[in-house]
Structure formats: C-alpha cells, structure tokens
Design an enzyme around this catalytic site. Structure first.
Site, PDB file in Angstrom:
ATOM      1  N   ASN A  74       0.688  -1.319   0.100  1.00 13.88           N
ATOM      2  CA  ASN A  74      -0.003   0.084   0.168  1.00 13.88           C
ATOM      3  C   ASN A  74       0.894   1.352  -0.057  1.00 13.88           C
ATOM      4  OD1 ASN A  74      -2.460   1.191  -0.161  1.00 13.88           O
ATOM      5  ND2 ASN A  74      -2.589   1.506   2.096  1.00 13.88           N
ATOM      6  N   TYR A  99     -10.872  -5.874  10.943  1.00 15.55           N
ATOM      7  CA  TYR A  99      -9.949  -5.003  10.983  1.00 15.55           C
ATOM      8  C   TYR A  99      -9.592  -4.506  12.627  1.00 15.55           C
ATOM      9  CZ  TYR A  99      -7.062  -0.572  11.207  1.00 15.55           C
ATOM     10  OH  TYR A  99      -6.343   0.395  11.879  1.00 15.55           O
ATOM     11  N   LYS A 158      -6.544  -5.714  15.448  1.00 22.01           N
ATOM     12  CA  LYS A 158      -5.827  -4.677  16.523  1.00 22.01           C
ATOM     13  C   LYS A 158      -6.101  -5.240  17.914  1.00 22.01           C
ATOM     14  CE  LYS A 158      -4.158  -1.829  13.555  1.00 22.01           C
ATOM     15  NZ  LYS A 158      -2.728  -1.999  13.237  1.00 22.01           N
ATOM     16  N   ASP A 178       8.281  -8.829   3.396  1.00 21.85           N
ATOM     17  CA  ASP A 178       6.949  -9.007   4.212  1.00 21.85           C
ATOM     18  C   ASP A 178       7.421  -9.343   5.595  1.00 21.85           C
ATOM     19  OD1 ASP A 178       4.329 -10.030   5.008  1.00 21.85           O
ATOM     20  OD2 ASP A 178       4.020  -9.825   2.877  1.00 21.85           O
ATOM     21  N   SER A 186      -5.471   1.265  17.523  1.00 23.29           N
ATOM     22  CA  SER A 186      -6.619   2.236  16.871  1.00 23.29           C
ATOM     23  C   SER A 186      -7.706   2.256  17.711  1.00 23.29           C
ATOM     24  CB  SER A 186      -7.225   1.610  15.513  1.00 23.29           C
ATOM     25  OG  SER A 186      -8.375   2.062  15.264  1.00 23.29           O
ATOM     26  N   ALA A 214       3.239  -1.754  10.057  1.00 27.32           N
ATOM     27  CA  ALA A 214       2.677  -2.664   8.811  1.00 27.32           C
ATOM     28  C   ALA A 214       1.565  -3.027   9.049  1.00 27.32           C
ATOM     29  CB  ALA A 214       4.061  -3.437   8.422  1.00 27.32           C
ATOM     30  N   GLY A 215       0.557  -3.027   8.234  1.00 29.58           N
ATOM     31  CA  GLY A 215      -0.689  -3.669   8.620  1.00 29.58           C
ATOM     32  C   GLY A 215      -1.356  -3.293   7.516  1.00 29.58           C
ATOM     33  N   PHE A 249      -6.766   7.976  17.047  1.00 26.38           N
ATOM     34  CA  PHE A 249      -8.022   8.301  16.690  1.00 26.38           C
ATOM     35  C   PHE A 249      -8.013   8.506  15.162  1.00 26.38           C
ATOM     36  CE2 PHE A 249     -10.603   8.045  20.525  1.00 26.38           C
ATOM     37  CZ  PHE A 249      -9.813   7.370  21.133  1.00 26.38           C
ATOM     38  N   ASN A 250      -8.331   9.729  14.563  1.00 24.64           N
ATOM     39  CA  ASN A 250      -8.418   9.947  13.256  1.00 24.64           C
ATOM     40  C   ASN A 250      -7.406  10.596  12.635  1.00 24.64           C
ATOM     41  OD1 ASN A 250     -11.295   8.799  14.230  1.00 24.64           O
ATOM     42  ND2 ASN A 250     -11.595   9.016  12.063  1.00 24.64           N
ATOM     43  N   GLY A 284     -22.232  -0.028  10.310  1.00 25.84           N
ATOM     44  CA  GLY A 284     -21.146  -0.311  11.137  1.00 25.84           C
ATOM     45  C   GLY A 284     -20.656   1.070  11.714  1.00 25.84           C
TER      46      GLY A 284
END
Ligand code: NAD
Ligand code: UDP
Length: 337
Positions: free
Chosen positions: A35, A149, A153, A58, A124, A81-82, A178-179, A294
């Site tokens: 990504n 997801y 976490k 990886d 997260s 990484a994720g 947070f965001n 959701g």
C-alpha cells in the site's frame, strides 16, 4: 540509534521516518509496498538529505525478518505495517488476520531472537468499539469490536499484553490512534489512498481537486450537534510527534504502556467540510446519504494520560489539518506518481 520502522513507506510511517531522522535517530525501513510506493523514499531524502536503509519484504516472512535483525543493530521497533481498510477486512477477513496478527507474531519472534525488547505498536480507537461514554479514556473497555480489522488490532493488543505478563523486561507501547489526517507541511508527503477513498478527509480532498464529483455524507440523523458523525481528527504530524515522545520516554522503561493519541476534541462531518472549504477556497459538493453500516455516532479521546506521562499534546487545529491536506492534494493530485 537504529529504529526499525515496519510499514515505513506508508502514510504515518514515512512521516515518522522524517521526524526520526530530524531527531537524530536512524530509521531502518521494512515495507512490502502493498500500500505504498518506492518514490516515498525519494521524498524522505529530499526533505532530510538522508536516504534511509530500506528492505523490501514482508513482515510475515520469518527468514527475511531474522535476516534484517542480524544485519542491523536495532534497538527499538515502531510497528506500522498492516492492512487498514475496515470494508476490505469484512470481505477478506483471513487476509487481515494473516497479515496483521500473524505478521506481528513473526515480528515478535524475530525481536525475541535478536534480543530486541522495545516496541511501539500502531493500534486504533476501533478497539473500543461503540463506546457508551465519551471522551474515551485508556480504561474504557476494549474488545467489543465491530469488524475484522478492529478485531485484528484487539487480538494483537491481547498478544502484547500476554507477552508482557510472561516477560516483564519488555517495553511495549500501544498507541491507540483516533482519526489521523493531514500531511507534511511541505506539501510533498501525505496520504495516497489507492482506489476510492474510504475515509472522509481524503475523499473531501479528491472532491476539492476535481477527482470526484460529490461527497456522500453518511447520515445526518445521529444524536450529535448537527446530526452527522463526530470523530477526533488528529493532524498526522501531531501523531508522529506522539511517537517520538513515547520513544524518548516510556520506550526506555520496561512496562506495558497504553496511550490514546487524539486531540480530545470531536468534529462533525459538516465541520470538516467547512474547514476544508475555508482552506482550499473551493466549494465541496456533498449530498446527504443513509448511514454507513457499522459506523458509530461519535468518538473522541481523553488525552490526559499522554499529556501527563509523555509530555505530549496535539496542537494543530482542524484548519491546519485541512490546509496541509489541501497543499498535498493540490501539488500531488494523483498522489505519488
Ligand atoms: P498505510 O497503509 O499507509 O501504511 C502501512 C504500510 O505497511 C504500507 O506502506 C504497506 O505497504 C505496509 N505493509 C502492509 N502489510 C505489510 C507486510 N505484511 N509487510 C511489510 N509491509 C507491509 O497505513 P497508515 O495509515 O500509515 O497506518 C499505519 C498503521 O496505523 C497501520 O497499522 C494502521 O492499521 C494503523 N492505524 C491507521 C489509522 C489511519 O486512519 N490511517 C488509524 C488507526 C490505526
Ligand atoms: N464519512 C462520510 N463520507 C465519507 C466517508 C466518511 O460521511 O465518504 C463519515 C463517516 O460516516 C464518519 C466520519 O465521516 O462519521 C469519519 O469517517 P472515516 O471513515 O474517515 O473514519 P472512521 O469512521 O473510521 O472513524
């Protein structure tokens, strides 16, 4: 001092590398480019005059991971990484568990083998699920996650806690973001989502720059001030500074350290649109649509613990976040090409 940065060419990892270099650390980057783009390395070099050591590989590859630890003198790991798309995790749960959970397991084994016991992990706010009370403190219950997801976490957090119970000489820092939004103030580095953005800020930015016609606002009937969803948006450079603060303080002490990284303030979708309009001087076309399945109504952090123990606080405003995102988007309308 060498810091291994997994996912170091991604959005948050790459900006963390900039700050690490500026603070005198030596980032060693691992990324499989699933990504991100190699060009990010050039941008890091352009801003810092340093081209970090980069391993394309990886984190799930055990032999590869062990070879990196053998070749370098790593003292601490920042693990970004994720895979991070909520929607994709619902359609591809096994890939998410394999990459995020198993990848972290392989990393931890390699760390143990190399006797590296200091880790900062990107968690997260999603581990809190739909909180009954806001603001969210680190003591708010976790685990009632709503998608694979978030569960990946949460499972990783459980693994890290179990590891610390068994080996109390480790220093494990869990940072619950947070965001994160915004970009480097130079406008040369920022978030580069592939395909249609899932998140609000990159979507607004692509509407402003003309790549997309109209933003769908997912619901205006929540029990919030203007009816739209409320989140704690944090400027990515504040977030990065939070990592540096943790690295310089708690990561030197053994313990299981957990912090919310947010601003402590909630903003609605309409407030974000207004801030972006102001920053870009563009009208943002939007239409009100049904709620996104959701989604929760509102979520923001109590950040007292990080302020107290890390001596860190987010300082940048919503307008700063919109302004820096706009500079990045305007200068790089197609992202890193
Ligand atoms: P990103 O996708 O931009 O960066 C992640 C990087 O990891 C990418 O460069 C990707 O190529 C790499 N990667 C993925 N799997 C890998 C693997 N198996 N081996 C090697 N490299 C791999 O994401 P980001 O926004 O920078 O997020 C970084 C971390 O923070 C992620 O763990 C994410 O879940 C977490 N996080 C992000 C947000 C957010 O809104 N951006 C919020 C909370 C938590
Ligand atoms: N949102 C929206 N339109 C979009 C993307 C997001 O209205 O195209 C809303 C979403 O419903 C939520 C807020 O913006 O209230 C933040 O969403 P995002 O996906 O960025 O973050 P998350 O929901 O994961 O916290």
């Amino acid at each position: 001092m060498q810091i291994l940065v997994t996912g170091g060419l991604g959005y948050i990892g790459s900006l963390t590398c900039i700050e690490l270099i500026e603070a005198g650390f030596e980032p060693i980057i691992i990324d499989n480019l699933s990504n991100s783009k190699l060009q990010v390395l050039n941008r890091i070099e352009a801003l810092t005059d340093v081209r970090p050591v980069f391993y394309q590989g990886d984190i799930c590859d055990s032999a590869f991971m062990q070879s990196v630890f053998s070749a370098q003198k790593i003292e601490s790991v920042i693990h970004f990484a994720g895979l991070k798309s909520v929607a994709e995790s619902v359609s591809h749960p096994l890939e998410y568990y394999a990459n995020n959970v198993n990848g972290t397991l392989v990393l931890l084994h390699a760390m143990r083998k190399a006797n590296v016991k200091s880790l900062l992990f990107s968690s997260s706010a999603t581990v809190y699920g739909d909180p009954k009370v806001v603001p969210i403190t680190e003591k708010t219950p976790t685990g009632a996650t709503t998608n694979p997801y978030g569960r990946s976490k949460y499972i990783i957090e459980c693994m890290l806690s179990d590891l610390f119970q068994a080996q109390s000489d480790w220093s494990i820092t869990i940072l619950r973001y947070f965001n994160p939004v915004g970009a480097h103030p130079s406008g040369t580095m920022g978030e580069d989502p592939q395909g249609i953005p899932n998140n609000l800020m990159p979507y607004i930015a692509q509407v402003a720059v003309g790549r997309r016609d109209v933003l769908s606002v997912f619901g205006d009937d929540y029990a919030t001030e203007d009816g739209t969803g409320v989140r704690d948006y944090i400027h990515v450079m504040d977030l990065v500074e939070g990592h540096l603060a943790a690295l310089k303080t708690v990561s030197k002490k053994s313990g299981l350290h957990i912090y919310n990284l947010g601003t402590g303030q909630g903003s609605s979708v309409l407030q974000m649109i207004a801030a972006f309009s102001q920053a870009s001087k563009k009208k943002i076309n939007y239409k009100i649509c049904p709620r996104r399945p959701g989604d929760i109504a509102q979520c923001w952090a109590n950040t007292d613990k990080a302020a107290r123990e890390l001596n860190w606080k987010a300082t940048r405003t919503l307008l700063d976040m919109a302004t820096d995102t706009w500079h990045w988007q305007e200068k790089n309308p197609q992202g890193y090409v």
